[in-house]
Design a protein around this motif. Structure first.
Motif, mmCIF file in Angstrom:
data_model
loop_
_atom_site.group_PDB
_atom_site.id
_atom_site.type_symbol
_atom_site.label_atom_id
_atom_site.label_comp_id
_atom_site.label_asym_id
_atom_site.label_seq_id
_atom_site.Cartn_x
_atom_site.Cartn_y
_atom_site.Cartn_z
ATOM 1 N N GLU A 164 0.838 -1.197 0.000
ATOM 2 C CA GLU A 164 0.000 0.000 0.000
ATOM 3 C C GLU A 164 0.878 1.255 0.000
ATOM 4 N N SER A 165 0.543 2.220 -0.872
ATOM 5 C CA SER A 165 1.265 3.486 -1.005
ATOM 6 C C SER A 165 2.689 3.308 -1.491
ATOM 7 N N LEU A 166 2.992 2.187 -2.121
ATOM 8 C CA LEU A 166 4.348 1.936 -2.601
ATOM 9 C C LEU A 166 4.829 3.051 -3.510
ATOM 10 N N PHE A 167 3.971 3.555 -4.373
ATOM 11 C CA PHE A 167 4.417 4.481 -5.389
ATOM 12 C C PHE A 167 4.467 5.932 -4.916
ATOM 13 N N GLY A 168 3.824 6.239 -3.810
ATOM 14 C CA GLY A 168 3.856 7.603 -3.328
ATOM 15 C C GLY A 168 3.036 8.559 -4.171
ATOM 16 N N VAL A 169 2.242 8.043 -5.080
ATOM 17 C CA VAL A 169 1.349 8.860 -5.898
ATOM 18 C C VAL A 169 -0.024 8.195 -5.866
ATOM 19 N N PRO A 170 -1.085 8.944 -6.207
ATOM 20 C CA PRO A 170 -2.415 8.322 -6.225
ATOM 21 C C PRO A 170 -2.428 7.094 -7.135
ATOM 22 N N SER A 171 -2.897 5.971 -6.617
ATOM 23 C CA SER A 171 -2.917 4.737 -7.407
ATOM 24 C C SER A 171 -4.027 3.822 -6.927
ATOM 25 N N THR A 172 -4.496 2.972 -7.823
ATOM 26 C CA THR A 172 -5.536 1.997 -7.518
ATOM 27 C C THR A 172 -5.194 0.691 -8.225
ATOM 28 N N ASP A 173 -5.267 -0.407 -7.496
ATOM 29 C CA ASP A 173 -5.012 -1.717 -8.097
ATOM 30 C C ASP A 173 -6.327 -2.336 -8.555
ATOM 31 N N ILE A 174 -6.288 -2.946 -9.732
ATOM 32 C CA ILE A 174 -7.484 -3.550 -10.299
ATOM 33 C C ILE A 174 -7.173 -4.935 -10.858
ATOM 34 N N ILE A 175 -8.196 -5.755 -10.916
ATOM 35 C CA ILE A 175 -8.150 -7.042 -11.603
ATOM 36 C C ILE A 175 -9.053 -6.925 -12.824
ATOM 37 N N VAL A 176 -8.522 -7.270 -13.994
ATOM 38 C CA VAL A 176 -9.295 -7.136 -15.233
ATOM 39 C C VAL A 176 -9.380 -8.486 -15.932
ATOM 40 N N ASP A 177 -10.593 -8.900 -16.275
ATOM 41 C CA ASP A 177 -10.805 -10.046 -17.157
ATOM 42 C C ASP A 177 -10.974 -9.496 -18.570
ATOM 43 N N TYR A 178 -10.156 -9.990 -19.496
ATOM 44 C CA TYR A 178 -10.168 -9.372 -20.824
ATOM 45 C C TYR A 178 -9.901 -10.377 -21.938
ATOM 46 N N ASP A 179 -10.163 -9.933 -23.137
ATOM 47 C CA ASP A 179 -9.982 -10.726 -24.352
ATOM 48 C C ASP A 179 -8.520 -10.650 -24.779
ATOM 49 N N THR A 180 -7.828 -11.775 -24.798
ATOM 50 C CA THR A 180 -6.402 -11.772 -25.158
ATOM 51 C C THR A 180 -6.171 -11.636 -26.657
#
Length: 234
Positions: A88-104
């Motif tokens: 958490e807060s590793l980057f020191g900038v606003p960030s959000t982690d997401i999981i995406v299911d997508y078409d390869t």
């Protein structure tokens, strides 16, 4: 008994652009960017990936995620609560982690992996394309042939920004995420990276860097240590 011949090891920085990429499209529509950490294939034609969306200038993370959701090439987008993340807060900038299911079918990852290109750090996705730091065993001639096959297979533009062989060092580009560093801290730590200070064994000493940078050792180390502290413990 002679040991088998060690295969050629190349590292390269690939700049990749391809049409119908949901990540590049979202970056083009907003000021946010994204890192791709890892991807797991779910079935033929679909995959689930872990990504970090970040924005160093303005608050457009939500707009980026909305653009990903609207893409015809994604199925679901799940936002991960920050408290579930070890970094958490590793980057020191606003960030959000997401999981995406997508078409390869509209990504280059499978094509790169099938030709022996393995990314050794996160892929940086921007409006200008994807920056892939990769490792490959084959020599430069074979690597070029494999890239040509990928270009034809996925209709992608792929430029080789850097390539090194064996134990040579990559000349590092500036940090893609700047960790809320001051301008001088950014300048000093990027200079140290480019000079091979963080390689092992080190390519340069602090005294040599100070002389080339044109400041005292005390001043240089003050900026460098503060930058390192923000990155390690923002």
């Amino acid at each position: 008994m002679n040991s088998p011949e060690e295969p050629t090891r190349n590292r390269a920085l690939l700049q990749v652009w391809h049409s119908d990429c949901w990540g590049i499209t979202a970056a083009a529509e907003t000021d946010a960017e994204m890192l791709m950490h890892r991807v797991h294939r779910i079935s033929d034609g679909t995959a689930k990936g872990h990504f970090t969306v970040f924005d160093t200038e303005s608050n457009e993370i939500e707009a980026f995620i909305d653009a990903v959701r609207r893409s015809e090439f994604t199925e679901t987008v799940t936002i991960l609560p920050s408290q579930q993340l070890e970094y958490e807060s590793l980057f020191g900038v606003p960030s959000t982690d997401i999981i995406v299911d997508y078409d390869t079918g509209h990504s280059v990852g499978d094509a790169l992996i099938s030709e022996g290109f393995i990314n050794h750090s996160p892929v940086h996705v921007q409006e200008t394309g994807e920056r892939w730091p990769v490792f490959i065993r084959e020599d430069r001639e074979e690597m070029s042939a494999r890239l040509d096959r990928i270009r034809e297979r996925v209709d992608a533009e792929i430029d080789v920004n850097q390539i090194i062989s064996g134990d040579q060092h990559l000349s590092h580009e500036p940090l893609p995420i700047q960790y809320n560093l001051s301008p001088k801290q950014k300048e000093v730590i990027n200079f140290a990276r480019q000079q091979g200070y963080y390689e092992w064994p080190r390519d340069i000493t602090v005294r040599e860097m100070c002389a080339e940078f044109g400041v005292s050792k005390t001043t240089f180390l003050e900026h460098l240590r503060k930058a390192e502290a923000k990155i390690m413990d923002p």
